[in-house]
Design a protein around this motif. Structure first.
Motif, PDB file in Angstrom:
ATOM      1  N   HIS A   1       0.596  -1.140  -0.004  1.00 55.43           N
ATOM      2  CA  HIS A   1      -0.018   0.077   0.033  1.00 55.43           C
ATOM      3  C   HIS A   1       0.887   1.283  -0.104  1.00 55.43           C
ATOM      4  N   GLU A   2       0.504   2.168  -0.770  1.00 60.74           N
ATOM      5  CA  GLU A   2       0.964   3.590  -0.676  1.00 60.74           C
ATOM      6  C   GLU A   2       0.060   4.448   0.166  1.00 60.74           C
ATOM      7  N   THR A   3       0.373   5.197   1.044  1.00 60.98           N
ATOM      8  CA  THR A   3      -0.539   5.845   2.135  1.00 60.98           C
ATOM      9  C   THR A   3      -0.269   7.194   2.081  1.00 60.98           C
ATOM     10  N   THR A   4      -0.980   8.144   2.308  1.00 54.13           N
ATOM     11  CA  THR A   4      -0.725   9.458   2.746  1.00 54.13           C
ATOM     12  C   THR A   4      -1.954   9.950   3.485  1.00 54.13           C
TER      13      THR A   4
ATOM     14  N   ASN B   1      -2.290  13.919  -2.175  1.00 53.57           N
ATOM     15  CA  ASN B   1      -0.974  14.575  -2.706  1.00 53.57           C
ATOM     16  C   ASN B   1       0.025  13.538  -2.211  1.00 53.57           C
ATOM     17  N   PHE B   2       0.495  12.704  -3.093  1.00 53.71           N
ATOM     18  CA  PHE B   2       1.409  11.678  -2.566  1.00 53.71           C
ATOM     19  C   PHE B   2       2.824  12.211  -2.965  1.00 53.71           C
ATOM     20  N   LYS B   3       3.853  11.389  -2.530  1.00 56.57           N
ATOM     21  CA  LYS B   3       5.343  11.960  -2.928  1.00 56.57           C
ATOM     22  C   LYS B   3       5.676  11.458  -4.058  1.00 56.57           C
TER      23      LYS B   3
ATOM     24  N   VAL C   1      11.501  16.626  -1.559  1.00 63.82           N
ATOM     25  CA  VAL C   1      10.525  15.749  -2.228  1.00 63.82           C
ATOM     26  C   VAL C   1       9.199  16.548  -2.583  1.00 63.82           C
ATOM     27  N   GLN C   2       8.804  16.440  -3.785  1.00 63.60           N
ATOM     28  CA  GLN C   2       7.574  16.993  -4.463  1.00 63.60           C
ATOM     29  C   GLN C   2       6.436  16.121  -4.196  1.00 63.60           C
ATOM     30  N   ARG C   3       5.222  16.880  -4.086  1.00 64.80           N
ATOM     31  CA  ARG C   3       3.806  16.197  -3.974  1.00 64.80           C
ATOM     32  C   ARG C   3       3.185  16.121  -5.325  1.00 64.80           C
TER      33      ARG C   3
END
Length: 347
Positions: free
Chosen positions: A40-43, A258-260, A316-318
Motif C-alpha cells: 500500500h502507498e499511503t498519505t 498529494n502523494f510523494k 521531495v515534491q507532492r
C-alpha cells in the motif's frame, strides 16, 4: 506459615510473561504493519474536494431582493437575487426608440429610391419624345435647306427651321442630362439605404444588448447544490464581475491526495483506494484512482520554485492524485468539501 520467598519469583515470572506478550503483540502488529506497507502507498495529505460554481454579477446595481440564506439548498435555475432593473428598463426603451427611428430612416431612404427610379423613367420617356422631335426637326431642316437652295422658300423660313432644330437638339441634350441626374440620385439613395440598413442592424444589436442586460438583473443558480457563506444583503451595491457567493455541488465530491514523487512508481489509474475521513473514525470508503496530475502541486503555487538559482535544496515534491469515491451517494450526509482524509492505495 506461607513461604514468602516464592512471591518475588512469581512476580518476576508475571513481569516476564507480560513483557513477552507485549513483544509478541508488538511483533505481530509490526509485521502486519510492514506487510500492509509493502502493498500500500499511503498519505494523510489529502482532502475532500467538490465542484463549486461562483455566482457573479454581470451588471452593476443595487440589490433589490435576496432569495437565499446561508448554506441553503438551491436548484438549477432558482432565482437567487434581483438587482434593481429600473435604469436597465429605461435603457431598453431608449434602444427600442432608436431602433424605430432607424427603421423610419430606412423606409424614408427606400421611398426616396422609389422616387428617383420614377424620375429616371420620366426622364427616359422625355428623352425619347425629345429624340423624336429632334429627328423631325433635323429632317425639316434638310428639306428646307434644299427648298432654299431651289429658292422655293425665303431665308427667314430657313432660319426658323434652323432655330427649331437647334431648340430640339438642346431639349434632347437636356433630357439626357435629366437621365444622368436621375441615375446619380438613384446611386446616392442606394448608398443611403445601405447606411440606413447598417444603422438599423446596429440599433437592433443595441436593443438585444439592452434586453440581455435586463435579464442579467435576475441572477439564477447555475448548478444544484448548497449556498456557501452569504456576504450580501438587500440594498447593497454590486459591481459587474463581482463574485457574490459560491454554490457547492453536493453530488460531485471526490478526493485529491498529494502523494510523494517517490510513491508514484506504485500508483496507476483504476487502482483501488481506501479512504478514512478524520471526522468519522472507523468509517472506511472505497474508491479508485481516476487521474494523476501532470505537474506537482508546487507548480500551481503563486511563486513556483526555480531550481536554476544558485541555492538549491532538493525537496521531495507532492503530486496530486484524483480519486473517485465509490457509492458516494450513500455518504452525502458525511462528505464536506475540504475535510481531511487518509488515503491508502493497494498495489
Amino acid at each position: 506459615m506461607e513461604n514468602t520467598s516464592n512471591n518475588p519469583r512469581k512476580g518476576k515470572l508475571v513481569v516476564r510473561i507480560i513483557f513477552i506478550l507485549i513483544l509478541v503483540v508488538g511483533a505481530i502488529f509490526g509485521i502486519k504493519t510492514w506487510m500492509y506497507a509493502r502493498h500500500h502507498e499511503t498519505t494523510d495529505n489529502a482532502q475532500v474536494e467538490g465542484h463549486a460554481a461562483p455566482v457573479i454579477a454581470r451588471v452593476s446595481g443595487y440589490v433589490k431582493a435576496l432569495d437565499v440564506q446561508d448554506y441553503g439548498n438551491v436548484k438549477l435555475g432558482d432565482t437567487l437575487l434581483t438587482i434593481d432593473d429600473a435604469e436597465y428598463k429605461i435603457a431598453l426603451q431608449q434602444a427600442e426608440a432608436d431602433y424605430q427611428q432607424a427603421q423610419a430612416d430606412l423606409l424614408s431612404a427606400q421611398a426616396s429610391l422609389g422616387n428617383s427610379q420614377a424620375n429616371l423613367r420620366v426622364a427616359e420617356t422625355n428623352a425619347q419624345v425629345a429624340l423624336v422631335h429632334k429627328n423631325k426637326a433635323a429632317a425639316d431642316l434638310k428639306r428646307d435647306q434644299n427648298l432654299f437652295n431651289d429658292q422655293a422658300i425665303t431665308n427667314r423660313q430657313l432660319d426658323d427651321t434652323k432655330a427649331a432644330s437647334m431648340s430640339y437638339d438642346k431639349q434632347y441634350q437636356s433630357s439626357l442630362d435629366q437621365i444622368d441626374l436621375a441615375k446619380s440620385a438613384i446611386s446616392v439613395t442606394s448608398t443611403k439605404i445601405g447606411q440606413a440598413q447598417a444603422i438599423l442592424a446596429s440599433k437592433a444589436a443595441l436593443v438585444e444588448q439592452a434586453r440581455l442586460k435586463l435579464t442579467y438583473t435576475h441572477i439564477t443558480a447555475n448548478i444544484t447544490g448548497k449556498i456557501g457563506k452569504k456576504m450580501l444583503e438587500a440594498g447593497q451595491y454590486v459591481q459587474a464581475g463581482q463574485s457574490l457567493f459560491t454554490i457547492v455541488d453536493d453530488k460531485g465530491f471526490y478526493i485529491v491526495a498529494n502523494f510523494k514523487e517517490t510513491q508514484l512508481a506504485h500508483i496507476f489509474l483504476g487502482q483501488e483506494a481506501e479512504i478514512e475521513i478524520d471526522s468519522y473514525p472507523g468509517l472506511v470508503l472505497k474508491g479508485k484512482v481516476a487521474d494523476i496530475s501532470r505537474a506537482t502541486g508546487a507548480k500551481f503555487s503563486l511563486l513556483p520554485p526555480d531550481n536554476a538559482t544558485g541555492n538549491f535544496v532538493k525537496i521531495v515534491q507532492r503530486v496530486p492524485v484524483k480519486i473517485i469515491i465509490e457509492n458516494a451517494d450513500q455518504y452525502m450526509d458525511k462528505l464536506r468539501s475540504g475535510l481531511s482524509v487518509d488515503v491508502a492505495l493497494k498495489y
